[in-house]
Structure formats: structure tokens, C-alpha cells
Design a protein around this motif. Sequence first.
Motif: not given
Length: 489
Positions: A182-184, A255-261, A207-213, A156-161
Motif C-alpha cells: 500500500n505504501f509503495l 548507477t547501481f540503483c538504476g541498473l539493479a532496478t 525506484c531501487y528501494t521500492a522495487i527491491s523491497v 523501509t528498504y533498510a528495515a526490510v533488509n
Amino acid sequence: MPIGIAASFRFAGPRKEKKKKKLGGARMEPPPPPPPPPLGTTVTQRDQWTVEQEVGRIYSFFAQLPPAAQSFALEVQRDNHIEYLTRGLRGLAPSFGSLDASRPWICYWIIHSLALLGEPIDAELEESIIDFLSRCQDPSGGYGGGPGQLPHLATTYAAVNSLITLGGSRSLSSINRDKVHNFLRQMKQPSGGFRMHDGGEIDVRACYTAISVASTLNILDDELAEKVGDFILSCQTYEGGIAGEPGSEAHGGYTFCGLATMILINEVDRLDLSRLIDWVVFRQGVECGFQGRVNKLVDGCYSFWQGGACALLQKLHPFGLSEGGEDESTDSIDSSLYAASNVSEQEEQENNLESASPQVDGTCQFKQGGPQSASCSENTGNASYNFHERCAEGGSLFNSSALQQYILLCSQLPEGGFRDKPGKFRDFYHTCYCLSGLTVCQYSRSKHADSPPLPWDVVGPYSNLLEPIHPLHNVVLSKYQEANEFFAG
Ligand SMILES: CC(C)=CCC/C(C)=C/CC/C(C)=C/COP(=O)(O)OP(=O)(O)O
Ligand SMILES: [Zn+2]
């Protein structure tokens, strides 16, 4: 076999005797083969030792080249990268009917790499990608790895980006935001974390992919953000970095994912930032690139995961100079390797001094505002937009010139594409994250997100300059801005 000086930097497999070439008046001598590893070393030590030898040979070979050949070796081989990527994208289209589950990722890696290089995509190909990704959209929300496949947060993250990077109303309006929301919500766990897919793993990536999207689509609300911070906090380890799940080892990707989130949900101050900084800056080693975790080998893809984390941290707090007036982050780098960069020490110091001077004018604070819809959470606001507006007030937390040197001389293949390290093959994943790391480096000293870097911040010719990204989402900044406007209403 490609012809060119940088081709001599490839150390994959045994070296064949070749005719000596004359370049810029200098005779090109192939470097001698590395000596055998010292006796009594462990496998890990031997691997590390071998990489250091290979990288060291590349840098010393580079150092003895005439200036013209050095300039060529440090050039981003744009045309060859574009050819490699475009061929990959065209080759992907026939597989749109297959069962392979990573196609949205391959789309993202290639489309994003081309966007970083400023290369537009052929209109017909773009149409077929939008159609393909639309068919990956699950009727109840989210994107799977292919049509009819289970929706997954990573795809989902890859498609949206990918769709944001393609841009334009046809691409952006193909995303069913209500259904993604709804999916999130379905993936949200009572602990605060998210599952990658129905019955899948709960981790920091999720967490990162959900919150980034949610953030890029402007559907981030309090319900999605609730207790995410608790989950990420439970993954920060005694080392200072962030692990994939509680109790695991700290790793650059997580670490990137956690920090960005944590930045996206406005809770970054809950992390132990000073331990996090310590951990991440010491992941840059003598090879000039980053490793993903303690005692592991350097790898080009961490140029983004770890370099990107440094770039985010730089924007959070001003970091000054040590008493001696030197950038603290460069201390761990072997100066003889660093000297191969085209940045003079004086330029470095002048630049450090400039970028480290305290910024007191009001323009460098968080800007409130930016497009935001009524659905947006009060707590998170438009944290992503605001973060991008924020100034980097301190100096560089990592050695940006050294990292550019690793990417250009050790990861770049002159015939196109990037790799993990010398001896490995190129692939789209490493091409995407080496280029993403390169743009992070180039803009890492720019105070304002939109201002072009100074010439000495770009290793190699200034034409190496790539498009800037939004560092929280890893999409090209102008594309992020377009999506932010589009989804504001
Ligand atoms: C957005 C998204 C899905 C992000 C993914 C982040 C990411 C790259 C996580 C890394 C996962 C991991 C533990 C790799 C270790 O591989 P390894 O043991 O082969 O490599 P190493 O020796 O370098 O640790
Ligand atoms: Zn890698």
C-alpha cells in the motif's frame, strides 16, 4: 593504540616518532611524510594528488614488508570487526526511544556486516531489534526512521533488509506486506518513478528501494513496475552512468540503483549497456579502489556501488579477453601497485582464461522457476531469483584483486571497522559497503552463485572469505533464499 603491522598503515593526522619495531626479522621503518603538492594545482588536483601519495606510500610500505607481515596486513581482522559492530549494535539499543531518523539504516549496516562475517546475533538483542523495527512500521504501511516517524522508502528498504538478514519466522512475519504494498503504491508517480516519502524527492534511489523491497517481499506487480524503466532510462547520462534524476551527473550510487532496478523489472536491455560498462570500469583508478564519479576521489564504499554494478553487468553478458589474452579491465591499473597483491600474474592469466572461456552448456542460462506467488507480475516473474541462478560467463569486468587490496590495506582499520580512505574515520556505513564490496570481489569470478571461489580469487588468506550476497539486494544469499521461500506462499 592497537599494536600490529596494519596499524602502521593508518595515516590519520601527523605522524609521531615511534620506537622502531622488529617484525619477521625486518626493521619497520615508518614511511617518509609525503612531499608538498606541486605548485599551480587546483584544489581538486591537490586532493587527488594527496590521496595518490598516501595510497602509494601504503602500497610501497606493504611491498617492502616480509611475507609474514604482508599476510597479516592482508587479513580480514574478523574479531576486531565483530567487536566494533557488536558494540555498535548494543549501543544502538538505548537509542530506540530517541528521535534519530537513521536507526533502521544503522541496524542494516551492522546486522548485514555481521552476517557477511558469519557472526550470529545474540537472541535477546535480535528480539529487541525486531520489536524496535516493528514499532517503526507506520499504521498505513512502510517504515519510518523511528516509531511515529513518516514512512520513508530508504528506511523501509533498510528495515526490510535487516529483518530478512535476521531471518526466522518471527522476524519475517513482523513485516506487514499488504501495508508495505500500500505504501509503495502511494509513493508511485505517474511518470513511473517513486517519491522517497510523502512530498519527497523523486529519484533513482526511490525506484531501487521500492522495487527491491517489492521483489524480496514478493509483492512486485505490473502496477508498481509500470514506466519505472522509462524513468531510469531518462537518468542515463551522456557519460554512460546513471544519475539520481534526469539532467544530473552520473554517480556510482545511482548507477547501481538504476541498473539493479532495470534487472529486477526485466528491462535491463533498454539501457545503453556498452556505454554503462565503459563508464563504470573507468571509475576504478590507480589507487585500486573506485571513485563515485568523474574527477572525484576514491572511496571504499564505491567498492560495492561500482564493484557491485560491475558484478551485475558481468552476469548479463559474456565478456571475453582482448586479442593479447589479457583481461581488458585491468588495463587502467598501475601494474606496480597491482604487483603488491598476493596473486601472481600467471595465476591471474590462467584464471582469466578459464573464466573467460565461452560457456555453452545449458546449465548456465536463466533458470525458470524458483518460488513465486500468484501475486507476482507476469513481466517481472521472479527476476531476482532467476538472476541469482544465472552464470557469470565472461571474465571480470574490473580488477577484483586490486580492489580487495584497496579495501584491506587502505580502508580496513586493524582495530576494527572500515573507512572511506586513509585519513578518514571508520563508520558503520563504510564498514557495511567495504565488506559488501569485498564479498562481491571474492565471488566475482565464480561461475555459479553458490560455488566457493578459487583460492587465488581471495586476496589474503582463504579465511578472509565472506558470505556470498544476492547482489541485487545486498543481503546474504542464504538469508535471501530463506525469505524467498517464506514469502512464496
Ligand atoms: C539504496 C540507497 C539509498 C542508495 C544510495 C546510493 C548512493 C550512495 C548515492 C550517492 C549519493 C551521492 C550523490 C553522493 C555524493 O556524495 P559526495 O559528493 O560526498 O561523494 P563523491 O565525491 O564520492 O561523489
Ligand atoms: Zn563513502
